[in-house]
Scaffold this active site. Structure first.
Site, PDB file in Angstrom:
ATOM      1  CG  HIS A  36      41.542  30.562  31.724  1.00  0.00           C
ATOM      2  ND1 HIS A  36      40.217  30.857  31.461  1.00  0.00           N
ATOM      3  CD2 HIS A  36      41.616  30.387  33.068  1.00  0.00           C
ATOM      4  CE1 HIS A  36      39.528  30.858  32.585  1.00  0.00           C
ATOM      5  NE2 HIS A  36      40.356  30.580  33.576  1.00  0.00           N
ATOM      6  CG  LEU A  82      47.402  26.815  41.005  1.00  0.00           C
ATOM      7  CD1 LEU A  82      47.525  25.450  41.680  1.00  0.00           C
ATOM      8  CD2 LEU A  82      48.129  26.805  39.672  1.00  0.00           C
ATOM      9  CG  ASP A  83      42.332  28.548  36.024  1.00  0.00           C
ATOM     10  OD1 ASP A  83      42.524  29.738  36.340  1.00  0.00           O
ATOM     11  OD2 ASP A  83      42.435  28.122  34.858  1.00  0.00           O
ATOM     12  NE  ARG A  84      35.284  27.289  41.641  1.00  0.00           N
ATOM     13  CZ  ARG A  84      34.626  27.545  42.772  1.00  0.00           C
ATOM     14  NH1 ARG A  84      34.419  26.570  43.639  1.00  0.00           N
ATOM     15  NH2 ARG A  84      34.185  28.748  43.038  1.00  0.00           N
TER      16      ARG A  84
END
Length: 215
Positions: A139, A52-54
């Protein structure tokens, strides 16, 4: 585990509700990450099978052994595991349910990308949506919603920067409003389906409630 709730655990995996702002994997310049914190708690090596993105919160599955890691990686790659996200984006999405099929450029190559969505709630200014990835591009949700003119609130890379600035001032909103809401997957070896949900962070749920009621 240091304010990171465990949502599900069995001998092969653990699913956590990752907070926004925490990197999944350690690296140069990263002092604290989910993999390091989890290994410190369990006392042995864990295996990341997806990311997962930060800035994205919510469900993340971590394998406890190499064999389980391989099985889950196959599930993620083959879409045998269902991932559902929740996001708040700007504007009123129309139609209220649909599929975004906008190719995305990654490292100079154009890749097919498909995201399904449905509006959970919306008004003239915002849409609270549930999304399911049919492909797994970097993204992808953030880029797809921005490409159709409905960027995610709080997105500092693809978003509406003037709107984000206004909301930060008026509501003290500091986070990307994108959350990995649910994972559904088969257990080995019998194949019984497990569904795990991560509650929205308080700041996310409260903001949705405020803008849907008062905007």
């Amino acid at each position: 585990m240091q304010d990171i709730p465990i949502l599900y655990e069995d001998p092969d995996c653990v699913i956590l509700n990752k907070p926004a702002g925490l990197a999944v994997q350690g690296g140069v310049g990263i002092k604290k990450s989910l993999d390091i914190l989890l290994e410190e708690r369990l006392g042995y090596k864990i295996f990341l099978v997806h990311r997962l993105d930060r800035d994205t919160s919510g469900c993340i599955l971590v394998a406890k052994n190499r064999q389980a890691a391989h099985r889950y990686q196959v599930l993620f790659t083959s879409r045998g595991l269902r991932k559902t996200y929740r996001a708040l984006c700007s504007g009123s999405l129309h139609p209220a349910r649909g599929t975004i099929q906008e190719p995305l450029t990654l490292r100079g190559q154009v890749k097919a990308a498909i995201t399904r969505y449905r509006c959970v709630q919306k008004n003239d200014r915002y849409s609270y949506v549930e999304l399911e990835l049919q492909t797994g591009r970097m993204h992808q949700i953030r880029r797809h919603l921005a490409l159709i003119g409905h960027p995610i609130i709080g997105d500092d890379k693809y978003g509406d920067f003037s709107l984000n600035k206004r909301l930060a001032k008026e509501y003290r909103l500091k986070h990307l409003l994108l959350h990995a809401y649910e994972l559904e997957f088969p257990l080995f070896p019998h194949g019984r389906m497990v569904r795990v949900q991560a509650p929205l962070p308080d700041y996310f749920a409260l903001f949705v409630q405020r803008v849907m009621e008062h905007e």
